[in-house]
Design a protein around this motif. Structure first.
Motif: not given
Length: 283
Positions: A266-276, A65-72, A225-231
C-alpha cells in the motif's frame, strides 16, 4: 512517466474517527443498512455483500474540528439498483428521519443526503447508465434538480423494504481551503481527470470516465489550512487494479516530492490539508 491513474481505479473504504463507537455502529448498521463485517478492539468495519465501505475507529480523546476546517464533506455510497437505494432510504425514514438533509437529481444520478450522529455527511445514491450521461468538451453534465423522496419511495420500494443488494463507495467529497491547490494535487500529482468544476468553488475528478470519484469544495471551508487531529475523516482508500498501477502512482508522487509511506502493498500519503489517503490493490 504515466500521468494518469489507471482507468479501473475505484474507491475503497472510508475510515471515520468517532467518539461513540457503539452509537455510530448502530447508526450505520440499522439506519444506513450496512452489515458489520468485523468488530475487533477499537474498530468496526461495515459494508455490503462482502465489500467494506465504512470503518469506524474509536478515538475518545479527539474532539470535533472547529467550524470552517478542512475535512469530510460527505461519504457517498452508490447502490446497485433503485430498489436497494429505496430500501436504505426507507430505513432512514423509519429510524432516523431527523438526519435527512435533502435530495437531488444530478442527471447522472439520484441522490439523498443526511448527516450521521457525529456530524459526518452521507450521500446515498444510484447511478443512471453511463450511456445516459452527457459530456461537453470533456466535462460531465450534472445539475441539481428537485427529487421528491416520497415519490421515489412509492415508485421503487419493494414490499418489505429488503435491505439487500450490493453497494460500494461511489465517491468521497472533501471540504478544502481552495480549489486550485486541490486541482494541483488531485489532478496533476495524483492523476485523476477533472470532470467538472464550479469556478473557484468546487472541483470534481475521476478515473476511467466516471462522473466523479472525488470532489473538493470550499463552501464551508474557504481558506482552511492543514487539519489538526480531530473527529471525522480518518482515511480515504483508493483501490487500484494492479501492481503496475500502484507502482506508477508511487513514481508520480515521488516525482512531485510527495512523501509516501510504502509498505510494499500500500501507499499512504496526505493531501495539502492533511487528509490521509491510502492506495492499495483492489480486492
Amino acid at each position: 512517466m504515466n500521468e494518469k491513474l489507471a482507468a479501473a481505479t475505484s474507491m475503497g473504504a472510508v475510515t471515520l474517527l468517532v467518539a461513540d463507537l457503539d452509537a455510530m455502529t448502530t447508526f450505520y448498521r440499522d439506519v444506513i443498512t450496512l452489515q458489520v463485517q468485523d468488530a475487533a478492539g477499537d474498530a468496526v468495519t461495515l459494508g455490503r455483500s462482502g465489500t467494506p465501505l465504512v470503518v469506524l475507529r474509536h478515538e475518545p480523546t479527539l474532539r470535533h474540528a472547529s467550524p470552517g476546517s478542512a475535512g469530510l464533506f460527505h461519504t457517498a455510497i452508490v447502490f446497485e439498483s433503485q430498489a436497494a437505494l429505496a430500501g436504505a432510504l426507507f430505513s432512514v425514514a423509519q429510524h432516523a428521519p431527523q438526519t435527512f438533509t435533502g435530495s437531488a437529481d444530478h442527471l447522472v444520478s439520484q441522490a439523498f443526503y443526511l448527516t450521521d450522529p457525529e456530524g459526518n455527511g452521507i450521500e446515498l445514491y444510484w447511478d443512471r447508465d453511463r450511456s445516459d450521461w452527457s459530456w461537453t468538451h470533456g466535462q460531465i453534465e450534472m445539475a441539481t434538480l428537485y427529487l421528491d423522496p416520497n415519490a421515489f419511495l412509492q415508485e421503487h420500494l419493494v414490499d418489505g423494504a429488503p435491505n439487500t443488494g450490493a453497494a460500494q463507495i461511489g465517491h468521497v467529497h472533501l471540504s478544502v481551503g481552495d480549489v486550485e491547490t486541490a486541482r494541483e494535487f488531485y489532478v496533476n500529482r495524483l492523476g485523476f481527470d477533472a470532470t467538472a468544476s464550479l469556478g473557484n468553488q468546487a472541483l470534481f475528478v475521476s478515473a476511467g470516465g466516471y462522473h466523479h470519484h472525488m470532489a473538493m469544495n470550499v463552501w464551508n471551508s474557504r481558506g482552511a489550512g492543514p487539519r489538526m487531529p480531530a473527529l471525522g475523516l480518518g482515511q480515504v482508500d483508493l483501490a487500484l487494479p494492479n501492481a503496475d498501477a500502484l507502482g506508477e502512482l508511487n513514481e508520480r508522487l515521488a516525482h512531485y516530492g510527495t512523501e509516501v509511506r510504502d509498505d510494499g502493498r500500500t501507499l499512504t500519503f496526505t493531501d495539502p490539508w492533511n487528509n490521509i489517503l491510502k492506495a492499495e490493490l483492489a480486492a
